[in-house]
Design an enzyme around this catalytic site. Structure first.
Site, PDB file in Angstrom:
ATOM      1  N   ASP A 147     -76.918  25.009  44.047  1.00 51.92           N
ATOM      2  CA  ASP A 147     -78.190  25.532  44.541  1.00 51.92           C
ATOM      3  C   ASP A 147     -79.166  24.409  44.872  1.00 51.92           C
ATOM      4  OD1 ASP A 147     -80.152  27.836  44.787  1.00 51.92           O
ATOM      5  OD2 ASP A 147     -81.156  26.614  43.275  1.00 51.92           O
ATOM      6  N   GLU A 181     -75.230  25.309  48.995  1.00 52.43           N
ATOM      7  CA  GLU A 181     -76.219  26.204  49.573  1.00 52.43           C
ATOM      8  C   GLU A 181     -76.650  25.616  50.914  1.00 52.43           C
ATOM      9  OE1 GLU A 181     -80.450  28.383  48.415  1.00 52.43           O
ATOM     10  OE2 GLU A 181     -80.095  26.313  47.867  1.00 52.43           O
TER      11      GLU A 181
END
Length: 627
Positions: free
Chosen positions: A310, A353
């Protein structure tokens, strides 16, 4: 985790300080060995360190002074002649300024359930990985670039609750989620972060325990049970993990020794105002060893099949700079991370991501890339949703949004992601974004998901969208499962199930996802009618499929579609099937290719194209000879 006791050596200490240690969890934290419990923690530039032990039954505290390691005075340790499994503990640190602070263990493998936060001494794991589960895990990830991948993204705490309204445990999740995922046809599950975190509403992205599965849902062995059950059911499992930033809560990593120890030393790069988190100092060797070891730990101890990382924008781009200059320090760190994981876990799937326009995120490190296998394609899903939100009568004006993704598509290996980020209250659910009546909304949602499946790239869908969840995702007790009482939502769930079954069967939609020959436009520029069509190919010519999408609210009779070869073409899938609530013709519709050039192809056919419909056609293999 192994019971073998490891001790610091000059070589391992050098690795730790130079950012090369990948198994720091074996050296730091709490460890039970024979009849002793050992504690070790890295805390430089302080006056003293003690470990405070709390009996979970009597809640009385015992304070044990720690001593600097003889080989390295930045590391403090103590041996307590008792087995302290299940005992609570904290480190009590007297800073250089004389302040006394208490901290959880950065390497704790268990923590108290929130709102408490202290560390817990872990007992030896009782879970035994079966040979069958480990074998099946290898099959799941083998040759994944050319296999179907339909990921179901799940937040455990809000997917479903138990009868009492509490969180499902990892074991209960195994009994509830895995059968549901199999029934719906998904190939993988991706869990929003399960690393320990204090705030439910952070969804797990504000981490305090980088080696501890959150206690909200049970124990470490409960989690291993769930992971093993996924493998036994041929479901791949992907963890969502945060490598770049951490929670500001004072009991954890923030100002660990009274100063900026783990956090970025430059004030202008230190914090993330939007997220309320602190960035790691990825130029400090000890911090790099900490993050590397966390990544390795989840693969080594829990056997995840993949990891989605992330918030890479604050590693690949300099934080808090609106012009987004490249952050070469962060890129170098990520190259170290992906290289290390690929070396030690060559079967692990590494997913980035979205990282904006940073080049070669999925390129090989040796060729200047960052080393991930896949990257989330936010561009495609943002454009597709913006297009679908536009009134049908105005879609001709924004037609490029539905085709633009193929301009840049082959620069990376993408996953098309309708993720949690797209479905928050500010953005709305997929169904809620569609214009028109409720019936028209469902027609268009089926069309959008059909286009998502037919578009090149692997797939990810956030929980609830498979049955047309009307409300956006919020931190509520659970999804609106009562919607299954309504026929339209049952039809939507059936559609998603059959769409994914179709996807996994038809090789044209996954074998050549990342090769130029796997996709060819037939018609990309028909903005006036809001129609696109294209060819998807697999390794074998007989797997070739023709995809036609009508994003208009108008039905077109005798719509001409180019074909690459002679023969009889059969409609093998339609989002307008009556079983899903559509009004279109059946799947058994057939047309013979006519030698009428169209769309730069030698042959063509004329089909009926209902409003808001994707239809897929394939040449019948009945002995016809291709021209």
């Amino acid at each position: 985790m192994s019971d073998t006791l490891v001790s610091f050596t000059p070589e391992t200490l050098s690795d730790f300080h130079n950012g090369k240690m990948i198994d720091a969890y074996l050296y730091f934290g709490s460890h039970i060995h024979h009849n002793e419990t050992l504690f070790a923690v890295w805390v430089p530039d302080v006056k003293s360190v003690a470990v405070v032990i709390i009996d979970p039954q009597e809640l009385n505290e015992e304070r044990h002074q720690m001593a600097p390691l003889s080989l390295d005075t930045t590391i403090w340790e103590v041996r307590i002649p008792e087995k302290l499994a299940g005992f609570i503990y904290e480190y009590e640190i007297e800073t250089a300024d004389g302040d006394v602070i208490r901290k959880t263990d950065p390497f704790a493998r268990a923590n108290e359930k929130r709102p408490q936060h202290r560390s817990i001494v872990s007992a030896k794991s009782k879970h035994v990985w079966s040979k069958a589960a480990l074998y099946q895990k290898k099959n799941i990830v083998k040759n994944h670039f050319e296999k179907p991948m339909a990921i179901y993204e799940v937040h455990i705490g809000t997917w479903k609750r138990n009868k009492e309204g509490g969180f499902l445990t990892y074991r209960e999740l195994a009994a509830e989620l895995i059968p549901y995922v199999k029934k719906q046809g998904f190939t993988h599950i991706e869990l929003l972060p399960i690393t320990e975190h204090p705030l439910d509403e952070s969804w797990g992205y504000q981490t305090t325990g980088f080696f501890a599965p959150t206690s909200r849902y049970g124990t470490a062995d409960d989690l291993k049970y769930f992971i093993a059950k996924c493998a036994e059911n041929s479901i791949g499992l992907i963890s969502d993990w945060v490598p770049g930033h951490f929670c500001v809560d004072t009991h954890a990593l923030a100002s660990f020794n009274g100063t900026d120890l783990y956090e970025e030393k430059r004030p202008e790069r230190r914090s993330n105002p939007d997220w309320g988190t602190l960035n790691f100092d990825v130029q400090k060797g000890e911090v790099v060893s900490f993050i590397l070891s966390s990544a390795h730990y989840w693969f080594d101890e829990y056997k995840f099949d993949g990891c989605r990382m992330d918030a890479l924008v604050n590693l690949l781009f300099i934080p808090n700079r609106p012009e987004r200059p490249h952050n070469e320090e962060g890129a170098a760190f990520l190259r170290i991370l992906t290289t290390s994981l690929k070396l030690h876990y060559p079967e692990a799937i590494l997913i980035a991501e979205d990282a904006w326009h940073y080049p070669k995120v999925t390129g090989e490190v040796e060729e200047g890339g960052i080393g991930f296998h896949y990257k989330w394609n936010f561009g495609m899903v943002h454009d597709a949703q913006a297009y679908m939100k536009t009134m049908p009568s105005e879609r001709s004006e924004v037609h490029r949004k539905i085709t633009f993704s193929m301009v840049y598509y082959h620069e990376e290996r993408y996953i098309s992601t309708f993720s949690h980020d797209e479905l928050i209250p500010e953005k709305g659910s997929l169904l809620g974004k569609m214009p028109g009546t409720l019936e028209e909304k469902f027609h268009q949602l089926r069309l959008l998901l059909g286009f998502w499946i037919a578009h090149p790239g692997k797939k990810l869908l956030f929980m609830g969208q498979e049955f047309g969840h009307f409300e956006p995702w919020d931190f509520r007790p659970q999804l609106d499962w009562h919607l299954f009482d309504l026929k339209v939502h049952r039809q939507m769930a059936l559609f998603t199930k059959e769409l994914l079954t179709f996807y996994k069967k038809e090789k044209a939609f996954f074998e050549l996802d990342y090769e130029l020959k796997g996709f060819e436009w037939l018609e990309a520029d028909n903005s006036e009618q809001s129609v696109i069509s294209f060819i998807r190919r697999g390794h074998s010519a007989e797997d070739t499929c023709i995809v036609v999408c009508n994003f208009s609210d108008l039905k077109y009779e005798g719509y001409q579609v180019g074909l690459p070869a002679a023969g009889v073409y059969q409609q093998i899938f339609s989002t307008a099937d009556a079983a899903y609530g559509g009004r279109g013709n059946g799947r058994e519709t057939e047309f013979a290719a006519q030698e009428v050039p169209w769309n730069k192809q030698r042959y063509s056919m004329e089909i009926e194209l209902p409003a808001f419909t994707m239809s897929i056609w394939k040449q019948k293999q009945d002995g016809s000879v291709e021209a």
